[in-house]
Write a protein that holds these residues in place. Structure first.
Motif, short mmCIF file in Angstrom:
data_model
loop_
_atom_site.label_atom_id
_atom_site.label_comp_id
_atom_site.label_asym_id
_atom_site.label_seq_id
_atom_site.Cartn_x
_atom_site.Cartn_y
_atom_site.Cartn_z
N THR A 165 -2.29 38.02 -35.93
CA THR A 165 -1.77 37.95 -34.56
C THR A 165 -2.03 39.25 -33.81
OG1 THR A 165 -0.09 36.35 -35.18
CG2 THR A 165 0.30 37.62 -33.18
N ALA A 166 -1.88 40.38 -34.48
CA ALA A 166 -2.16 41.67 -33.85
C ALA A 166 -3.62 41.75 -33.42
CB ALA A 166 -1.81 42.81 -34.80
N LEU A 167 -4.51 41.28 -34.28
CA LEU A 167 -5.94 41.27 -33.95
C LEU A 167 -6.20 40.38 -32.74
CD1 LEU A 167 -8.75 39.40 -34.47
CD2 LEU A 167 -8.93 41.89 -34.58
N MET A 168 -5.59 39.20 -32.71
CA MET A 168 -5.82 38.26 -31.63
C MET A 168 -5.31 38.80 -30.31
SD MET A 168 -7.44 35.37 -31.62
CE MET A 168 -7.21 34.82 -33.32
N LYS A 169 -4.16 39.44 -30.34
CA LYS A 169 -3.60 40.00 -29.11
C LYS A 169 -4.47 41.13 -28.57
CE LYS A 169 1.21 38.61 -29.86
NZ LYS A 169 1.16 37.62 -28.76
N ALA A 170 -5.03 41.95 -29.48
CA ALA A 170 -5.92 43.02 -29.04
C ALA A 170 -7.22 42.44 -28.48
CB ALA A 170 -6.22 43.96 -30.20
N TYR A 171 -7.73 41.40 -29.10
CA TYR A 171 -8.94 40.71 -28.64
C TYR A 171 -8.73 40.18 -27.22
CZ TYR A 171 -12.49 36.94 -28.58
OH TYR A 171 -13.52 36.09 -28.25
N GLN A 172 -7.52 39.64 -26.99
CA GLN A 172 -7.21 39.09 -25.67
C GLN A 172 -7.00 40.19 -24.63
OE1 GLN A 172 -3.37 37.14 -25.24
NE2 GLN A 172 -4.27 35.61 -23.86
N GLY A 195 -14.64 34.11 -38.01
CA GLY A 195 -14.11 34.86 -39.15
C GLY A 195 -13.67 33.99 -40.29
N SER A 196 -13.05 34.62 -41.27
CA SER A 196 -12.47 33.91 -42.39
C SER A 196 -11.20 33.20 -41.93
CB SER A 196 -12.15 34.89 -43.53
OG SER A 196 -11.16 35.82 -43.11
N GLY A 197 -10.75 32.24 -42.70
CA GLY A 197 -9.61 31.44 -42.30
C GLY A 197 -8.33 32.22 -42.09
N GLU A 198 -8.22 33.38 -42.70
CA GLU A 198 -7.02 34.20 -42.53
C GLU A 198 -6.82 34.63 -41.07
OE1 GLU A 198 -8.57 35.30 -46.72
OE2 GLU A 198 -9.43 34.91 -44.74
N VAL A 199 -7.92 34.67 -40.31
CA VAL A 199 -7.85 35.13 -38.92
C VAL A 199 -7.02 34.18 -38.07
CG1 VAL A 199 -9.22 35.62 -36.84
CG2 VAL A 199 -10.03 36.37 -39.08
N THR A 200 -7.06 32.89 -38.39
CA THR A 200 -6.25 31.91 -37.64
C THR A 200 -5.30 31.19 -38.59
OG1 THR A 200 -8.02 30.25 -37.88
CG2 THR A 200 -8.01 31.58 -35.86
N LEU A 225 -9.56 39.64 -42.57
CA LEU A 225 -8.28 40.33 -42.72
C LEU A 225 -7.49 39.66 -43.82
CD1 LEU A 225 -7.21 40.50 -38.95
CD2 LEU A 225 -8.14 42.39 -40.30
N PRO A 226 -6.44 40.34 -44.36
CA PRO A 226 -5.60 39.68 -45.36
C PRO A 226 -4.80 38.52 -44.81
CG PRO A 226 -5.32 42.07 -45.41
CD PRO A 226 -6.09 41.75 -44.19
N GLY A 227 -4.60 38.46 -43.49
CA GLY A 227 -3.81 37.39 -42.89
C GLY A 227 -2.43 37.88 -42.49
N GLY A 228 -1.52 36.94 -42.29
CA GLY A 228 -0.17 37.29 -41.89
C GLY A 228 -0.13 37.84 -40.47
N THR A 229 0.79 38.77 -40.21
CA THR A 229 0.99 39.29 -38.86
C THR A 229 -0.20 40.09 -38.36
OG1 THR A 229 2.14 41.21 -39.80
CG2 THR A 229 3.51 39.34 -39.11
N PRO A 263 -7.95 50.03 -41.75
CA PRO A 263 -6.96 50.18 -42.82
C PRO A 263 -6.40 48.83 -43.27
CG PRO A 263 -6.59 51.80 -41.10
CD PRO A 263 -7.64 50.86 -40.58
N VAL A 264 -6.07 48.74 -44.56
CA VAL A 264 -5.57 47.49 -45.11
C VAL A 264 -4.19 47.17 -44.54
CG1 VAL A 264 -4.92 46.28 -47.23
CG2 VAL A 264 -6.88 47.81 -47.23
N GLN A 265 -3.36 48.18 -44.36
CA GLN A 265 -1.99 47.95 -43.89
C GLN A 265 -1.79 48.52 -42.50
OE1 GLN A 265 1.31 47.67 -46.71
NE2 GLN A 265 0.18 49.03 -48.07
N SER A 266 -1.18 47.72 -41.63
CA SER A 266 -0.75 48.12 -40.29
C SER A 266 -1.83 48.81 -39.46
CB SER A 266 0.48 49.04 -40.40
OG SER A 266 1.50 48.42 -41.14
N PRO A 267 -3.02 48.22 -39.35
CA PRO A 267 -4.06 48.85 -38.53
C PRO A 267 -3.78 48.67 -37.03
CG PRO A 267 -4.82 46.74 -39.34
CD PRO A 267 -3.48 46.97 -39.97
N ASP A 268 -4.23 49.64 -36.24
CA ASP A 268 -4.22 49.52 -34.78
C ASP A 268 -5.62 49.04 -34.39
OD1 ASP A 268 -4.18 49.71 -32.06
OD2 ASP A 268 -3.79 51.87 -31.97
#
Length: 395
Positions: A234-241, A254-259, A227-231, A202-207
């Motif tokens: 960070t949610a993606l990175m925390k789940a990855y970790q 990924g695209s630059g928005e990821v970091t 991803l669009p970027g923004g918060t 989902p574009v907004q607030s995905p789990d």
């Protein structure tokens, strides 16, 4: 009020199109209607664009002689095409803006395009990155980036890595995400190279957790993300970790928005080693970028970090300034577009120009790796694809 706008929009916009953009002798106060997402989950993205635009104005307010620019800012609240269209109509009809600008999301840009065409008002896109968007109106000039422009170089880089043979793609489920998925798949080629599976979130607030668990189970060599970027980043990175994908040997690219820079401190060391393809990093080594960063922190605080969105707003105003100076008080919307189509600059991201045939940005694309520099996380550039045009226009 709504009924009145509906009845009078066509005639008001037609009349606006007949007005010259500036008197030949008198100084003019130009109006730029800047539409960005300034509330909701993507508010940080819109704030970056607005701050970038205002910073350029602050630093260059005397460049136009007696002429001035007023920014008229409106909040489209996120991916909301109907809201964006209504705001553009009001800016043209009620506020009589000379330029439309801004826009985070492609659906919003596409909704505004007919307004720009009908009113003959130049529309400077400072982010929305789907390749086809400039085709939606002859009055669109894009100073930001396109999805294929930075995705294909990353895919080409990944194709050369001996330890990346299989990739799983994860993208936001809207036009730019789908375009990113297609561009990466098309660019990731070679013997034994394959995209094993793709998922859209989902574009907004995905789990991200259930999606990344499926990635872990599939055991690819790498996960490509848009991803669009923004918060969300960070949610993606925390789940990855938390799911241990890095320890499982699944590289994150990924695209630059990821970091994105303003979220890196929130990601922590989980982001170390992530490779992205993009057009701007605060770590870019140039005088123009050093000057930009110094001015940004002077304006917004030493702890504030600009992102690619800020550079889009900053360069968008530079292109508008160029058009106003080139027209010398004479001309209409088409003349402004023609002037911006000849714009070149030394941006904080590097040398940029507009391709006159497509009205899209031409710029360097950098392959970057997240590293610690003086104790802080940075997107450190290590490979450059020079003067990249949008490859999506070749379709």
């Amino acid at each position: 009020m709504t009924s009145f706008r509906t009845l009078t929009l066509g005639t008001a916009m037609a009349a606006a199109a007949l007005l010259p953009m500036a008197a030949s002798a008198d100084a003019k106060a130009y109006k730029v209607g800047l539409i960005a997402s300034l509330s909701g989950p993507t508010a940080s993205l819109g704030q970056q664009i607005e701050r970038g635009a205002r910073l350029y104005e602050q630093l260059h307010k005397t460049d136009l002689g007696d002429d001035t620019i007023e920014l008229v800012v409106r909040d489209d609240t996120g991916p909301a095409p109907d809201v964006a269209k209504r705001l553009a109509q009001e800016l043209v009809v009620r506020d009589h803006v000379d330029f439309l600008a801004g826009i985070i999301f492609t659906p919003n840009a596409n909704a505004i395009a007919p307004i720009a065409t009908q009113a003959k008002v130049p529309f400077v896109i400072m982010n929305a990155a789907a390749s086809a968007t400039t085709k939606a109106s002859p009055y669109i000039v894009r100073v930001s980036q396109t999805i294929p422009q930075f995705t294909q170089p990353l895919a080409q880089w990944a194709s050369k890595q001996v330890d990346i043979k299989t990739v799983y793609t994860l993208v936001s489920d809207y036009a730019p995400g789908i375009e990113a998925e297609e561009a990466f798949t098309a660019g990731f080629k070679g013997d034994g190279k394959s995209v094993v599976q793709s998922v859209r979130v989902p574009v907004q607030s995905p789990d991200f957790v259930p999606f990344l668990q499926k990635v872990k189970d599939a055991k690819p060599d790498a996960l490509y993300v848009f991803l669009p970027g923004g918060t969300q980043s960070t949610a993606l990175m925390k789940a990855y970790q938390s799911l241990g994908l890095k320890e499982a040997g699944i590289r994150l690219i990924g695209s630059g928005e990821v970091t994105v820079e303003d979220e890196l401190p929130n990601m922590g060391d989980a982001a170390l080693g992530v490779v992205t393809g993009f057009h701007y990093s605060t770590a870019h080594d140039s005088k123009a970028n050093a000057d930009f960063l110094k001015a940004w922190q002077a304006a917004y605080g030493a702890d504030s970090t600009p992102t690619f969105m800020a550079v889009g707003g900053y360069d968008g105003m530079a292109a508008i300034h160029h058009a106003i100076k080139a027209m010398k008080g004479k001309g209409d919307g088409k003349a402004a577009v023609d002037a911006m189509s000849q714009w070149t600059a030394e941006s904080p991201r590097g040398s940029v120009s507009i391709d006159p045939e497509t009205r899209d940005i031409v710029q360097n694309i950098y392959i970057r790796r997240v590293e610690k520099v003086n104790g802080a996380l940075r997107n450190v550039e290590f490979e450059t694809f020079a003067a990249v045009k949008d490859p999506g226009k070749a379709k």
